[in-house]
Write a protein that holds these residues in place. Structure first.
Motif, PDB file in Angstrom:
ATOM      1  N   LEU A 400       0.828  -1.189   0.000  1.00 17.31           N
ATOM      2  CA  LEU A 400       0.000   0.000   0.000  1.00 17.31           C
ATOM      3  C   LEU A 400       0.873   1.254   0.000  1.00 17.31           C
ATOM      4  CD1 LEU A 400      -2.734   1.495   0.313  1.00 17.31           C
ATOM      5  CD2 LEU A 400      -2.455   1.233   2.798  1.00 17.31           C
ATOM      6  N   TYR A 402       0.165   5.505  -0.213  1.00 21.48           N
ATOM      7  CA  TYR A 402      -0.827   6.578  -0.283  1.00 21.48           C
ATOM      8  C   TYR A 402      -0.193   7.873   0.216  1.00 21.48           C
ATOM      9  CZ  TYR A 402      -1.590   6.529   4.801  1.00 21.48           C
ATOM     10  OH  TYR A 402      -1.430   6.624   6.149  1.00 21.48           O
ATOM     11  N   VAL A 427      -4.835   7.224  -2.858  1.00 20.86           N
ATOM     12  CA  VAL A 427      -4.246   5.886  -2.883  1.00 20.86           C
ATOM     13  C   VAL A 427      -3.510   5.724  -4.209  1.00 20.86           C
ATOM     14  CG1 VAL A 427      -4.683   3.419  -2.708  1.00 20.86           C
ATOM     15  CG2 VAL A 427      -6.108   5.031  -1.412  1.00 20.86           C
ATOM     16  N   GLU A 431      -5.016  -0.848  -1.728  1.00 20.42           N
ATOM     17  CA  GLU A 431      -6.331  -0.374  -1.320  1.00 20.42           C
ATOM     18  C   GLU A 431      -6.343  -0.184   0.187  1.00 20.42           C
ATOM     19  OE1 GLU A 431      -8.675  -4.644  -1.040  1.00 20.42           O
ATOM     20  OE2 GLU A 431      -8.856  -3.448  -2.878  1.00 20.42           O
ATOM     21  N   MET A 432      -7.239   0.690   0.656  1.00 23.41           N
ATOM     22  CA  MET A 432      -7.306   1.045   2.075  1.00 23.41           C
ATOM     23  C   MET A 432      -8.669   0.676   2.625  1.00 23.41           C
ATOM     24  SD  MET A 432      -5.413   4.785   2.231  1.00 23.41           S
ATOM     25  CE  MET A 432      -5.421   4.773   4.024  1.00 23.41           C
ATOM     26  N   VAL A 435      -7.868   3.838   8.102  1.00 23.03           N
ATOM     27  CA  VAL A 435      -6.830   4.861   8.190  1.00 23.03           C
ATOM     28  C   VAL A 435      -6.436   5.005   9.649  1.00 23.03           C
ATOM     29  CG1 VAL A 435      -6.218   7.266   7.750  1.00 23.03           C
ATOM     30  CG2 VAL A 435      -7.756   6.068   6.183  1.00 23.03           C
TER      31      VAL A 435
END
Length: 630
Positions: A400, A402, A427, A431-432, A435
């Motif tokens: 990840l 971002y 992003v 993928e998130m 948070v």
């Protein structure tokens, strides 16, 4: 001729006159020499003559006394401090051969001109005091007025902070008055830090000869007035725009043709130079060799300790285009390249000539994504390129990556500090689902808003006083989304120093943003510390319809900052603004046969801060019959 009766009259008179002369001599420190007393009596009339030399009575009369009026224009530029004094001496007594002014602060006298001036010199005293000596022209008539213009300047390689302004002080400060005006270029933010003997005024109250309006390329001037005393002025200087003193790259685009044995790159960008004296930029360094550079008369380049440095002679915008080769080195089955480019706000890079199943390792940056026949990504914030690639694709999910950008406002009011932060997430890879934000310092989270936010919770961080704000999203996010976080902290009695609440996205590839500090109500603010932050003009704070709707307008004080990393700290001093009240009162007493009445008309003029209540003391024996107010 003298008779006994005459002596009885003369001797007391002589004694009285001698006492008066002695008293006068004591007051003026005069010296009596060659005293003689004679007298006589004739036809019923007495005559008495006293003769003496009184030394010292005329010395005070000849002592020069003069009033001094001064108009000082102080100008700050990038590399020089220039100061112009317009001084007018009005001679009230005496005919001086020279007039003196004590010089203090930063700067050296370079020129003195005046119609009635013969010459000038600078005297250095043994105690370090510098004195400007002015000698007027000799004329037949006594000099009544002398006007001179004095120029001082000092060049700087680095600015001292605080900067002490040059001042001139006459030997008789009680007859000293004038004005001071401080002008600077728009890139400077000059604020008074140590002021003595000066009262700030609006520029419109300056004399017309000093100029009352700022030029388009200058900041708002500072204006002061002084009267009957010496003065001192020290200025704290900071850059209104941190980019004004360095070269900044815009429209950055890097394209690389990669192979197993060679890597050829082409860079296109625009160099923005805002310093009038130009600047230099370390553009490229590492295992590279420059193959082509569009040369122009406006710049030149040289190799300094393995770095290709571009030098510009003046301000402007310069399009750049260069080509270079990077050395490809094998390492454990990977092809690697390493070099560094000058940092820029956004640095897109495209890699060409690679197969679709190419595997990458990009230290500090996002994994390149396939875009047509090429791979596209962004360089790290520091401009370092440490790339490794090979033809086999790993059977694993991408890591990840971002970025986050923030717009935050801190508002302080009596008893409470509110902080609102707007976070925009993007992003770049993966993928998130949630948070994680690290919360530093005391304060409470009161509200979290966002279309993608499902729930939020605060949890402690093991081994630290920090807390973690965990936001759970309603679905996995693969592109961009926004979150609004509202926080507050209770404050005690003013004055008080308070730290802004720190909020840092964990594991973010890049985190940058803006801070604004405002006051609400009768509160005066002062920024004590701003580590990791660059102060900017409040007008440069990004405004949008969202910020106008979310952020409160605030009071008259505004401070704006910019940060490019999560390592920042902001400490603010808050104090009460006390109201100033002027009262005008008219009283009317009515005396009747059975009663005494009192009518009062009171008018209040309130400045600086609002007044919530007012106490009126009613005389004993009176009862309040009627009260009329707005």
């Amino acid at each position: 001729m003298n008779t006994p009766n005459m002596r009885s009259v003369v001797l007391p008179a002589v004694a009285a006159l001698l006492l008066a002369a002695g008293s006068r001599a004591a007051e003026t420190t005069a010296e009596v020499k060659s005293l003689a007393v004679n007298g006589g009596w004739e036809d019923g009339k007495g005559r008495l003559t006293i003769e003496a030399n009184l030394k010292g009575l005329t010395e005070d009369k000849d002592k020069p006394i003069f009033a001094t009026a001064l108009q000082q224009n102080l100008r700050l530029s990038f590399d020089k401090l220039t100061c112009t004094f317009r001084v007018t001496f009005d001679l009230l007594q005496g005919a001086p051969r020279e007039l003196t002014l004590t010089l203090a602060g930063e700067g050296e006298i370079v020129k003195v001109t005046g119609e009635g001036l013969q010459d000038w010199s600078l005297r250095q005293e043994t105690n370090g005091t510098r004195t400007l000596v002015l000698r007027p022209l000799k004329t037949d008539k006594p000099l009544s007025q002398l006007a001179v213009t004095i120029a001082a300047e000092r060049e700087f390689k680095t600015w001292p902070n605080p900067l002490t302004a040059p001042t001139l002080t006459p030997p008789q400060p009680a007859l000293f008055n004038g004005y001071v005006k401080v002008e600077s270029i728009a890139e400077w933010n000059a604020q008074p830090e140590d002021v003595s003997g000066l009262a700030p005024i609006e520029c419109k109250y300056l004399p017309e000869a000093m100029g009352r309006e700022a030029k388009p390329d200058e900041a708002e001037p500072l204006a002061f007035r002084f009267h009957g005393a010496a003065y001192r002025l020290a200025l704290r200087l900071s850059l209104a725009d941190p980019e004004s003193r360095r070269v900044v790259l815009r429209d950055f685009k890097l394209t690389g043709q990669l192979g197993d044995t060679a890597a050829a790159f082409e860079l296109a960008a625009t160099a923005h130079v805002r310093n009038p004296r130009g600047g230099s930029l370390s553009l490229l360094s590492g295992d590279v060799a420059l193959t082509s550079l569009d040369s122009r008369p406006e710049w030149r380049w040289k190799l300094v300790q393995g770095q290709y440095v571009l030098s510009f002679d003046k301000a402007g915008e310069y399009p750049l285009r260069l080509k270079f080769n990077a050395a490809v080195r094998p390492s454990n089955g990977w092809n690697t390249i390493a070099f560094r480019l000058a940092p820029a706000a956004v640095q897109p890079v495209v890699f060409q000539g690679l197969a679709a199943d190419t595997q990458f390792e990009f230290a500090g940056g996002a994994r390149p994504e396939r875009a047509g026949a090429d791979f596209a990504t962004y360089l790290p914030a520091n401009g370092a390129v440490a790339l490794a690639w090979k033809g086999a694709r790993r059977e694993s999910e991408g890591r990840l990556f971002y970025t986050a950008e923030s717009l935050a406002q801190v508002s302080l009011s009596p008893g409470l500090m509110r902080q609102i932060m707007l976070l925009d997430f993007r992003v770049m890879q993966g993928e998130m689902n949630q948070v994680a934000l690290r919360l530093r310092g005391p304060g409470e989270v009161t509200r979290v808003l966002g279309e993608q936010v499902l729930s939020w919770a605060l949890e402690p961080v093991a081994g630290s006083a920090d807390r973690r704000l965990l936001l759970r999203l309603n679905q996995a996010q693969k592109e961009a989304f926004s979150v609004q976080i509202q926080m507050q902290r209770a404050l005690g009695a003013f004055p008080q120093a308070v730290d802004a609440i720190g909020l840092q996205p964990e594991a973010a590839t890049r985190f940058a943003g803006f801070f604004r500090v405002v006051n609400e109500g009768a509160v005066r603010l002062e920024v004590l510390q701003s580590g990791g932050l660059s102060q900017i003009s409040p007008e440069q704070f990004p405004e949008s319809e969202t910020t106008k709707a979310v952020f409160r307008a605030g009071g008259g004080q505004r401070f704006a900052f910019r940060h490019s990393s999560a390592e920042y700290g902001l400490r603010i001093q808050a104090d009460n603004v006390l109201p100033e009240v002027s009262v005008s009162q008219v009283l009317a007493y009515h005396l009747g046969e059975a009663e005494l009445s009192l009518e009062a008309e009171i008018e209040l003029e309130i400045r600086e801060a609002p007044v919530r209540e007012m106490t009126l003391n009613v005389p004993r024996g009176f009862a309040l019959a009627r009260l009329t107010a707005q």
